[in-house]
Scaffold this active site. Structure first.
Site, PDB file in Angstrom:
ATOM      1  N   LYS A 195      18.734  11.822  56.197  1.00 31.39           N
ATOM      2  CA  LYS A 195      18.645  13.199  55.699  1.00 31.39           C
ATOM      3  C   LYS A 195      19.105  14.143  56.807  1.00 31.39           C
ATOM      4  CE  LYS A 195      15.275  15.155  52.517  1.00 31.39           C
ATOM      5  NZ  LYS A 195      13.842  15.447  52.382  1.00 31.39           N
TER       6      LYS A 195
HETATM    7  C1  E4P Z   1      13.131  17.314  49.664  1.00 34.72           C
HETATM    8  O1  E4P Z   1      13.680  16.274  49.949  1.00 34.72           O
HETATM    9  C2  E4P Z   1      11.999  17.899  50.386  1.00 34.72           C
HETATM   10  O2  E4P Z   1      11.288  16.871  51.010  1.00 34.72           O
HETATM   11  C3  E4P Z   1      11.014  18.604  49.513  1.00 34.72           C
HETATM   12  O3  E4P Z   1      11.364  18.517  48.152  1.00 34.72           O
HETATM   13  C4  E4P Z   1      10.603  19.948  49.971  1.00 34.72           C
HETATM   14  O4  E4P Z   1       9.682  20.486  49.061  1.00 34.72           O
HETATM   15  P1  E4P Z   1       8.722  21.724  49.403  1.00 34.72           P
HETATM   16  O5  E4P Z   1       9.501  22.975  49.215  1.00 34.72           O
HETATM   17  O6  E4P Z   1       7.609  21.607  48.397  1.00 34.72           O
HETATM   18  O7  E4P Z   1       8.263  21.534  50.821  1.00 34.72           O
END
Ligand code: E4P
Length: 218
Positions: A84
């Site tokens: 990522k």
């Molecule tokens: C995506 O890969 C992220 O880990 C995640 O969806 C972030 O979500 P949040 O805005 O609830 O922290």
């Protein structure tokens, strides 16, 4: 439509996988902190062993060279590992380099169509637009998903759309209607997806009638 679990909680992942609702997992540094495990590489390997599907682990370097080095290290942990990378200028360089080495990249923290276009051109395997965080600032998160799905179809990009920052069941409904490939869903939202008050009410009535039958004479 694929369901990924947006969590680093190994027990929750195990439980949801056993129900057939976990095609992959996404983690990030905040989710790792929430899981409270400092041995993050070991945790990612455990998650991969359970999921047997794409598991995103996020780099923490901010410069391209550092992201590439960290990405290569993460990718070597397990064949299911997806790297990522945050969608910054340095991130784009890292996405292009890692994708060129056939390392799958999930471009994260995407908030605009231009960012989604750039990461697809750079060769990202996945794009993660954050719908909940857009909604939080008065923008329309699902409109961005609709735009990305349309543009990726127009130009036949292979990049898969992961709807991220999912906060409630309607985000999942809308993702499915728009044809997003994947929604990455927190465990608490997975539990909400199955709940319906008419199911509970109907079940209570069935049980009451069954009890009545058991107590009747004939
Ligand atoms: C995506 O890969 C992220 O880990 C995640 O969806 C972030 O979500 P949040 O805005 O609830 O922290």
């Amino acid at each position: 439509m694929k369901f990924f679990i947006d969590s680093a909680d190994i027990e929750a992942i195990r439980e949801i996988k056993a129900m057939g609702m976990c095609d992959g997992v996404t983690t990030n540094p905040s989710l790792m902190a929430k899981a409270g495990r400092k041995d993050t590489d070991a945790l990612l390997k455990e998650i991969c062993a359970v999921v047997q599907g794409p598991v995103s682990g996020e780099v923490t370097a901010l410069d391209a060279e550092g992201m590439v080095a960290e990405g290569r290290r993460l990718a070597a942990l397990d064949p299911h590992l997806v790297v990522k990378i945050p969608t910054t200028y340095a991130g784009l360089q890292a996405i292009a380099t890692l994708s060129g080495e056939n390392i799958r990249v999930n471009a994260t923290l995407v908030f605009s169509l231009n960012q989604a276009l750039l990461v697809a051109k750079a060769g990202a395997a996945y794009v993660s637009p954050f719908v909940g965080r857009l909604d939080d600032v008065g923008e329309d998160g699902m409109q961005l998903i609709s735009d990305i799905v349309e543009v990726y179809e127009n130009y036949e990009y292979d990049t898969e759309v992961i709807v991220a920052s999912v906060r409630h069941p309607m985000h999942v409904v809308d993702s499915a209607l728009l044809g997003a490939h994947i929604a990455t869903i927190p465990p608490e939202v997975i539990r909400k997806l199955v709940a319906h008050p008419l199911t509970d009410k109907g079940l209570a009535a069935f049980m009451a009638d069954w009890e009545t039958l058991q107590g009747s004479g004939s």
